[in-house]
Scaffold this motif. Structure first.
Motif, PDB file in Angstrom:
ATOM      1  N   GLN A 102       3.590   6.482  -4.586  1.00  0.00           N
ATOM      2  CA  GLN A 102       3.813   6.408  -6.035  1.00  0.00           C
ATOM      3  C   GLN A 102       5.280   6.134  -6.362  1.00  0.00           C
ATOM      4  O   GLN A 102       5.855   6.725  -7.276  1.00  0.00           O
ATOM      5  N   GLN A 103       5.876   5.215  -5.613  1.00  0.00           N
ATOM      6  CA  GLN A 103       7.264   4.833  -5.861  1.00  0.00           C
ATOM      7  C   GLN A 103       7.373   3.407  -6.373  1.00  0.00           C
ATOM      8  O   GLN A 103       8.436   2.807  -6.311  1.00  0.00           O
ATOM      9  N   GLN A 104       6.281   2.852  -6.879  1.00  0.00           N
ATOM     10  CA  GLN A 104       6.338   1.499  -7.419  1.00  0.00           C
ATOM     11  C   GLN A 104       7.359   1.450  -8.551  1.00  0.00           C
ATOM     12  O   GLN A 104       7.291   2.219  -9.495  1.00  0.00           O
TER      13      GLN A 104
ATOM     14  N   THR B 232      17.131  -3.018  -6.497  1.00  0.00           N
ATOM     15  CA  THR B 232      16.151  -2.259  -5.744  1.00  0.00           C
ATOM     16  C   THR B 232      16.791  -1.025  -5.152  1.00  0.00           C
ATOM     17  O   THR B 232      17.702  -1.133  -4.366  1.00  0.00           O
ATOM     18  N   PRO B 233      16.326   0.208  -5.481  1.00  0.00           N
ATOM     19  CA  PRO B 233      15.306   0.520  -6.468  1.00  0.00           C
ATOM     20  C   PRO B 233      15.854   0.515  -7.890  1.00  0.00           C
ATOM     21  O   PRO B 233      17.053   0.557  -8.077  1.00  0.00           O
ATOM     22  N   MET B 234      14.986   0.509  -8.863  1.00  0.00           N
ATOM     23  CA  MET B 234      15.385   0.319 -10.250  1.00  0.00           C
ATOM     24  C   MET B 234      15.751   1.651 -10.900  1.00  0.00           C
ATOM     25  O   MET B 234      15.046   2.637 -10.766  1.00  0.00           O
ATOM     26  N   GLU B 235      16.846   1.640 -11.603  1.00  0.00           N
ATOM     27  CA  GLU B 235      17.312   2.846 -12.288  1.00  0.00           C
ATOM     28  C   GLU B 235      16.310   3.273 -13.349  1.00  0.00           C
ATOM     29  O   GLU B 235      15.796   2.470 -14.112  1.00  0.00           O
ATOM     30  N   GLY B 236      15.987   4.572 -13.362  1.00  0.00           N
ATOM     31  CA  GLY B 236      15.099   5.103 -14.377  1.00  0.00           C
ATOM     32  C   GLY B 236      13.634   5.016 -14.038  1.00  0.00           C
ATOM     33  O   GLY B 236      12.790   5.474 -14.801  1.00  0.00           O
ATOM     34  N   ALA B 237      13.274   4.420 -12.887  1.00  0.00           N
ATOM     35  CA  ALA B 237      11.872   4.303 -12.521  1.00  0.00           C
ATOM     36  C   ALA B 237      11.309   5.679 -12.179  1.00  0.00           C
ATOM     37  O   ALA B 237      11.982   6.531 -11.627  1.00  0.00           O
ATOM     38  N   GLN B 238      10.041   5.903 -12.513  1.00  0.00           N
ATOM     39  CA  GLN B 238       9.387   7.166 -12.206  1.00  0.00           C
ATOM     40  C   GLN B 238       8.014   6.890 -11.606  1.00  0.00           C
ATOM     41  O   GLN B 238       7.448   5.818 -11.780  1.00  0.00           O
ATOM     42  N   ASP B 239       7.488   7.883 -10.897  1.00  0.00           N
ATOM     43  CA  ASP B 239       6.142   7.729 -10.373  1.00  0.00           C
ATOM     44  C   ASP B 239       5.129   8.108 -11.451  1.00  0.00           C
ATOM     45  O   ASP B 239       5.479   8.435 -12.580  1.00  0.00           O
ATOM     46  N   THR B 240       3.847   8.101 -11.084  1.00  0.00           N
ATOM     47  CA  THR B 240       2.796   8.320 -12.078  1.00  0.00           C
ATOM     48  C   THR B 240       2.786   9.739 -12.618  1.00  0.00           C
ATOM     49  O   THR B 240       2.209  10.000 -13.662  1.00  0.00           O
ATOM     50  N   ASP B 241       3.402  10.691 -11.897  1.00  0.00           N
ATOM     51  CA  ASP B 241       3.453  12.068 -12.365  1.00  0.00           C
ATOM     52  C   ASP B 241       4.745  12.381 -13.113  1.00  0.00           C
ATOM     53  O   ASP B 241       4.984  13.516 -13.501  1.00  0.00           O
ATOM     54  N   GLY B 242       5.590  11.370 -13.282  1.00  0.00           N
ATOM     55  CA  GLY B 242       6.826  11.576 -14.004  1.00  0.00           C
ATOM     56  C   GLY B 242       7.964  12.135 -13.188  1.00  0.00           C
ATOM     57  O   GLY B 242       8.975  12.561 -13.729  1.00  0.00           O
ATOM     58  N   HIS B 243       7.803  12.155 -11.849  1.00  0.00           N
ATOM     59  CA  HIS B 243       8.865  12.658 -10.998  1.00  0.00           C
ATOM     60  C   HIS B 243       9.855  11.541 -10.686  1.00  0.00           C
ATOM     61  O   HIS B 243       9.489  10.383 -10.624  1.00  0.00           O
TER      62      HIS B 243
ATOM     63  N   GLY C  51       3.512  17.091  -1.653  1.00  0.00           N
ATOM     64  CA  GLY C  51       3.213  15.659  -1.678  1.00  0.00           C
ATOM     65  C   GLY C  51       4.485  14.854  -1.735  1.00  0.00           C
ATOM     66  O   GLY C  51       5.590  15.379  -1.874  1.00  0.00           O
ATOM     67  N   TYR C  52       4.337  13.564  -1.662  1.00  0.00           N
ATOM     68  CA  TYR C  52       5.486  12.681  -1.523  1.00  0.00           C
ATOM     69  C   TYR C  52       6.379  12.650  -2.745  1.00  0.00           C
ATOM     70  O   TYR C  52       7.565  12.420  -2.638  1.00  0.00           O
ATOM     71  N   THR C  53       5.800  12.875  -3.937  1.00  0.00           N
ATOM     72  CA  THR C  53       6.558  12.545  -5.144  1.00  0.00           C
ATOM     73  C   THR C  53       7.034  13.754  -5.928  1.00  0.00           C
ATOM     74  O   THR C  53       7.507  13.607  -7.030  1.00  0.00           O
ATOM     75  N   SER C  54       6.870  14.996  -5.397  1.00  0.00           N
ATOM     76  CA  SER C  54       7.347  16.168  -6.112  1.00  0.00           C
ATOM     77  C   SER C  54       8.841  16.345  -5.861  1.00  0.00           C
ATOM     78  O   SER C  54       9.282  17.267  -5.188  1.00  0.00           O
ATOM     79  N   LEU C  55       9.601  15.465  -6.412  1.00  0.00           N
ATOM     80  CA  LEU C  55      11.033  15.424  -6.130  1.00  0.00           C
ATOM     81  C   LEU C  55      11.799  15.925  -7.355  1.00  0.00           C
ATOM     82  O   LEU C  55      12.470  15.185  -8.028  1.00  0.00           O
ATOM     83  N   THR C  56      11.695  17.220  -7.632  1.00  0.00           N
ATOM     84  CA  THR C  56      12.246  17.724  -8.889  1.00  0.00           C
ATOM     85  C   THR C  56      13.446  18.636  -8.704  1.00  0.00           C
ATOM     86  O   THR C  56      13.998  19.119  -9.671  1.00  0.00           O
ATOM     87  N   SER C  57      13.834  18.913  -7.462  1.00  0.00           N
ATOM     88  CA  SER C  57      14.945  19.841  -7.274  1.00  0.00           C
ATOM     89  C   SER C  57      16.168  19.135  -6.715  1.00  0.00           C
ATOM     90  O   SER C  57      16.990  18.608  -7.449  1.00  0.00           O
ATOM     91  N   ASP C  58      16.282  19.148  -5.399  1.00  0.00           N
ATOM     92  CA  ASP C  58      17.488  18.583  -4.801  1.00  0.00           C
ATOM     93  C   ASP C  58      17.586  17.077  -4.971  1.00  0.00           C
ATOM     94  O   ASP C  58      18.687  16.531  -4.897  1.00  0.00           O
ATOM     95  N   ILE C  59      16.455  16.402  -5.175  1.00  0.00           N
ATOM     96  CA  ILE C  59      16.509  14.960  -5.401  1.00  0.00           C
ATOM     97  C   ILE C  59      17.274  14.655  -6.679  1.00  0.00           C
ATOM     98  O   ILE C  59      17.970  13.657  -6.790  1.00  0.00           O
ATOM     99  N   GLU C  60      17.149  15.570  -7.678  1.00  0.00           N
ATOM    100  CA  GLU C  60      17.877  15.356  -8.916  1.00  0.00           C
ATOM    101  C   GLU C  60      19.378  15.393  -8.659  1.00  0.00           C
ATOM    102  O   GLU C  60      20.142  14.616  -9.233  1.00  0.00           O
TER     103      GLU C  60
ATOM    104  N   LYS D  34       0.819  -1.206   0.000  1.00  0.00           N
ATOM    105  CA  LYS D  34       0.000   0.000   0.000  1.00  0.00           C
ATOM    106  C   LYS D  34       0.856   1.260   0.000  1.00  0.00           C
ATOM    107  O   LYS D  34       0.578   2.219  -0.713  1.00  0.00           O
ATOM    108  N   VAL D  35       1.907   1.255   0.812  1.00  0.00           N
ATOM    109  CA  VAL D  35       2.769   2.430   0.900  1.00  0.00           C
ATOM    110  C   VAL D  35       3.473   2.681  -0.427  1.00  0.00           C
ATOM    111  O   VAL D  35       3.635   3.831  -0.854  1.00  0.00           O
ATOM    112  N   ALA D  36       3.879   1.609  -1.113  1.00  0.00           N
ATOM    113  CA  ALA D  36       4.492   1.769  -2.433  1.00  0.00           C
ATOM    114  C   ALA D  36       3.522   2.453  -3.397  1.00  0.00           C
ATOM    115  O   ALA D  36       3.919   3.275  -4.226  1.00  0.00           O
ATOM    116  N   LYS D  37       2.229   2.119  -3.255  1.00  0.00           N
ATOM    117  CA  LYS D  37       1.208   2.727  -4.110  1.00  0.00           C
ATOM    118  C   LYS D  37       0.946   4.179  -3.720  1.00  0.00           C
ATOM    119  O   LYS D  37       0.894   5.067  -4.576  1.00  0.00           O
TER     120      LYS D  37
END
Length: 472
Positions: free
Chosen positions: A63-65, A355-366, A327-336, A57-60
């Motif tokens: 949005q880090q599946q 784990t985790p897989m290179e190139g994986a993105q969440d549903t919003d493309g972050h 939200g949890y998945t807006s990782l567009t600045s320092d995460i990069e 559930k937490v993975a869902k």
């Protein structure tokens, strides 16, 4: 990039669950009575499956599946403690892996003894057999890069479990085990002391949570099987139900065969010179040999996370504030910039998709939090784990009490406390909803209850280890 299926995920998760601990189930029923012992087996399956459900559930919800890990979730909750979480996982998996090698070293000389091999023979040396199985099976399988690659070896290991179940049933039906007086406690519990001392047998019988995120990450949505969340739930249901049924069959029938005279390893109760018993002992050796890589896989990932934490630190406060606002998945600045090491590694050398897989993105493309694992680091960490396990196994003959402490802390953390805390802290309304629905409330506050249960389990198991000499 996913490759796993419901079938392969179920096989690997089931093989992670069922180990040599299945042989102690009759003893667990002896310590608690038949009915109460069965209830403990079922209760333990429910609590463990709920922990797996919360991981899914937490993975869902975050949005880090495709890129979820204990490390990535810790960055969203308690970043400074992420190194503690992964250290506990790596130590726990390392300890279990070493115990598998110790089992090989203990059982193979006994098998040779049943074949009338002389005491002075090289085949009676425990270190010889540990070395043989390390070279032939353990080392080659430990260098496989994907958990899904172990599905075929897991099938072989599960065939060994099936044989053990058939062996227990066959001897019970044949009534060929001489017993003078068969004493059976039908109900229970027998005493607080006996229940507490045997409690770890049931609680840790379903520990497999260290591989759940890897299975989720290697799945991919399909029209026939549905979303990753649906596939993962089916994997959890299939694996836990099969494991619980196996434990109940071996536990009940084994206890009914020997009664209160049964010991902590039922395979030793059968005639040593019997061919079927000999094959059964060999099945145990094969099972633990093929299970070592399933412990090496999460251990390698956690060690990599610890190294990353030490060298790179945690996510900055700026990013954490951004996570709270957007939200949890807006990782567009320092995460990069946090993931820049991964990009550099891709240019320099091949990048391992674990784990985790290179190139994986969440549903919003972050971009989620990715800890890079290059080919070089993959082989170095794996070599250190394998070599260290071998050296410890040939040096130490008994790790029971050490493993009891490690299991009481590490297994409890990854099975109950962390899934429960992540579920309580990270599950929030999806979409446009502003309030939790009934299922979300159950998952969120059920997670808090599971974390509390984990704390109780840790206290009980540590107390049983210290004061009652319990092991698991």
């Amino acid at each position: 990039m996913g490759r796993a299926t419901i079938k392969s995920g179920t096989i690997n998760l089931l093989n992670t669950i069922i180990g040599a601990g299945i042989l102690a189930m009759p003893y667990g029923l002896k310590s608690n009575g038949l009915l109460f012992g069965c209830l403990l087996i079922i209760w333990s399956s429910l609590t463990s499956s709920f922990g797996l459900y919360l991981q899914n559930k937490v993975a869902k919800y975050t949005q880090q599946q495709g890129a979820v890990s204990y490390f990535s979730l810790a960055q969203l909750t308690y970043p400074q403690l992420s190194v503690v979480f992964d250290s506990a996982i790596s130590i726990k998996c390392f300890g279990v892996g070493v115990s598998y090698l110790v089992v090989i070293g203990d059982l193979m000389p006994k098998i040779m003894e049943s074949l009338n091999v002389k005491d002075e023979s090289l085949f009676m040396e425990r270190n010889f057999w540990i070395t043989v199985f390390m070279v032939v099976l353990v080392v080659p399988l430990s260098y496989l890069k994907k958990l899904d690659s172990l599905k075929y070896t897991s099938v072989v290991a599960l065939f060994s479990v099936v044989y053990l179940i058939c062996l227990v049933i066959e001897h019970y039906v044949a009534h060929d085990i001489p017993t003078e007086t068969l004493e059976i406690d039908w109900f229970g519990p027998k005493s607080i002391k006996s229940t507490l001392s045997s409690f770890p047998i049931f609680v840790f019988a379903y520990t497999c949570h260290q591989n759940m995120f890897a299975i989720i990450n290697e799945l991919k949505p399909s029209e026939t099987d549905g979303s990753q969340t649906r596939q993962s739930n089916l994997i959890i249901r299939n694996a836990i139900c099969t494991a619980a049924a196996s434990y109940l069959v071996v536990g009940v029938i084994g206890y009914l065969t020997f009664g209160n005279s049964v010991n902590g390893n039922i395979i030793t109760m059968y005639p040593k010179n019997s061919i079927s018993s000999l094959i059964g002992r060999l099945c145990i050796v094969i099972m633990v040999s093929l299970s070592f890589p399933l412990q090496c896989h999460p251990c390698r990932g956690s060690v990599n996370h610890v190294i990353h934490f030490i060298t790179q630190g945690v996510v900055s406060a700026k990013v954490r504030n951004q996570l709270q606002r957007e939200g949890y998945t807006s990782l567009t600045s320092d995460i990069e910039s946090l993931n820049s090491l991964a990009s550099d590694s891709i240019q320099d050398e091949s990048f391992i998709s674990t784990t985790p897989m290179e190139g994986a993105q969440d549903t919003d493309g972050h971009d989620p939090i990715i800890v890079p694992l290059t080919s070089k680091k993959f082989y170095i960490i794996t070599t250190v784990i394998v070599l260290s396990s071998y050296l410890v196994a040939i040096t130490v003959t008994s790790l029971e009490h050490v493993l009891a402490f490690v299991g009481s802390t590490g297994s409890t953390s990854i099975s109950f406390i962390l899934p429960g805390l992540f579920g309580f802290l990270l599950i929030k309304p999806l979409g446009d909803a502003t309030k939790l629905n009934a299922l979300e409330k159950f998952s969120k506050y059920g997670g808090l209850a599971l974390a509390i249960w984990g704390g109780i389990v840790m206290i009980v198991c540590l107390s049983a280890t210290i004061f009652l000499g319990a092991t698991h």
